[in-house]
Write an enzyme that holds these catalytic residues in place. Structure first.
Site: not given
Ligand code: EPU
Length: 359
Positions: A169, A243, A355
């Protein structure tokens, strides 16, 4: 000032963020051609304002009711085959192309390499920024290079895969070069024949349940769409950013101590000897009262999973996903996220971090 794309004022960003929060952009411009972006940059307009480059808006949280700056919404379209032989194809997608549509298109063409990334909401240009990943595949596995424009000068620069410095990520666009470049197109190297990756989690179980023995590329794509649909909210119905937290990576020592206490805790070994733990599991196994917070109206208090505040909550089928049921504001999510982080840390001694980008 002379730019092709008209600048609008006081635009509500609700349709431009998947959480569905109301946030007013003081200035807003939609870019449909790269030249317009370069003209905008060279006009000096970006230097006058705090600027936000907005793509699909699937990974942003507007914290305030007003964004006191300029939102540049990238909506350029186009697909182009750059080269092709009997084994592989290089295809260029413009930044504003819808990611799930692009994956579907490639699967229809029998091009392998991004099928496990099916159904991830967003646009092509945002995909490299956080190196999107799912079901054992990451964007970096098939990205050849991408093109970007410098926000300072309007000049074009090509970033090879190595130059993108991809991680879990992560990429250079979120770190060293944050806010300095706008990705305008991405080139993918896709294979015409390649083994399918069925290893991750419940793919095999799903295929088995549905009587599919040797799936085709299309069947794998459809299976992943169905698995995601069963676990993640449809953002057209319930606001979310997928997420919300990253899965934390902890030292082996800490993992081993926790493992003795929580033998069922799932984990993935990392190449550097560290251990990745699913944040969804940690959140599910933490109760809101771990910090002696007041209980929500419809929550048993034994787990954050399914927690409901007035307008926001933790999705009942996936604790990693924070949701907005309507009528709330970005601050509601900010506060909920902080309480979750604090209680997970209090229980497990693990810091989890978002995130999602806070704006
Ligand atoms: N788990 C729980 N409770 C939960 C959720 C998960 O115990 O509420 C456990 C599961 O049982 C499983 C483990 O956590 O053992 C991992 O769960 P899952 O396979 O659902 O994956 P994830 O780690 O929660 C990641 C990505 C998703 C991606 C899936 C599938 C991150 C931050 N998220 O989720 O990405 O779709 O894997 O590959 O890495 C996104 O980025 O928006 C996203 C949805």
């Amino acid at each position: 000032m002379c730019i092709f794309a008209p600048m609008k004022t006081n635009v509500n960003l609700r349709p431009y963020n998947s959480f569905g929060f109301d946030a007013i952009a003081k200035y807003f411009v939609e870019i449909n051609a790269i030249n317009d972006l370069q003209t905008l940059i060279r006009s000096g307009e970006l230097k006058k304002h705090k600027t936000l480059i907005l793509s699909g808006g699937n990974n942003v949280l507007f914290q305030e009711a007003v964004f006191e700056g300029l939102v540049v919404y990238i909506n350029t379209k186009g697909l182009e085959i750059l080269s092709e032989d009997e084994n592989e194809v290089v295809v260029r997608a413009q930044a504003g192309e819808d990611w799930p549509d692009f994956v579907r298109f490639c699967v229809c063409k029998s091009w392998h390499g991004i099928e496990n990334l099916a159904h991830i909401p967003g646009k092509v240009g945002a995909a490299p920024v956080q190196n999107i990943g799912a079901y054992g595949m990451e964007l970096k596995d098939s990205l050849l290079q991408c093109e970007a424009i410098a926000m300072e000068t309007g000049e074009t620069r090509v970033f090879t895969k190595e130059e993108c410095r991809f991680g879990y990520r992560e990429s250079i666009f979120k770190n060293e070069l944050k806010g300095q470049y706008v990705i305008t197109s991405v080139d993918f190297l896709l294979k015409k024949n390649a083994p399918l990756n069925l290893e991750y989690g419940n793919i095999k179980a799903y295929l088995e349940q549905n009587g599919i023995e040797n799936p085709t590329l299309q069947q794998l794509h459809d299976a992943i769409c169905a698995i995601r649909d069963s676990k993640l909210p449809d953002v057209k119905q319930i606001g979310s950013a997928g997420s919300f937290f990253k899965n934390p990576v902890i030292d082996r020592e800490q993992y081993e101590a926790l493992q003795k206490k929580y033998p069922d805790m799932p984990h993935y070994d990392e190449p550097n000897g560290k251990v990745k733990v699913p944040a969804g599991w940690l959140i599910e196994h933490t109760s809101p009262s771990a910090l002696r917070q007041a209980q929500g109206p419809q929550c048993s208090g034994t787990s954050w999973k399914g927690w409901l505040d007035e307008h926001v909550g933790v999705y009942e089928k996936q604790a990693l996903v924070l949701v907005h049921y309507g009528g709330g504001k970005g601050q509601d999510i900010v506060e909920l996220a902080q309480r979750i982080q604090d209680s997970v840390e209090a229980k497990f001694g693990i810091k989890i971090s978002p995130e999602v980008n806070f704006v």
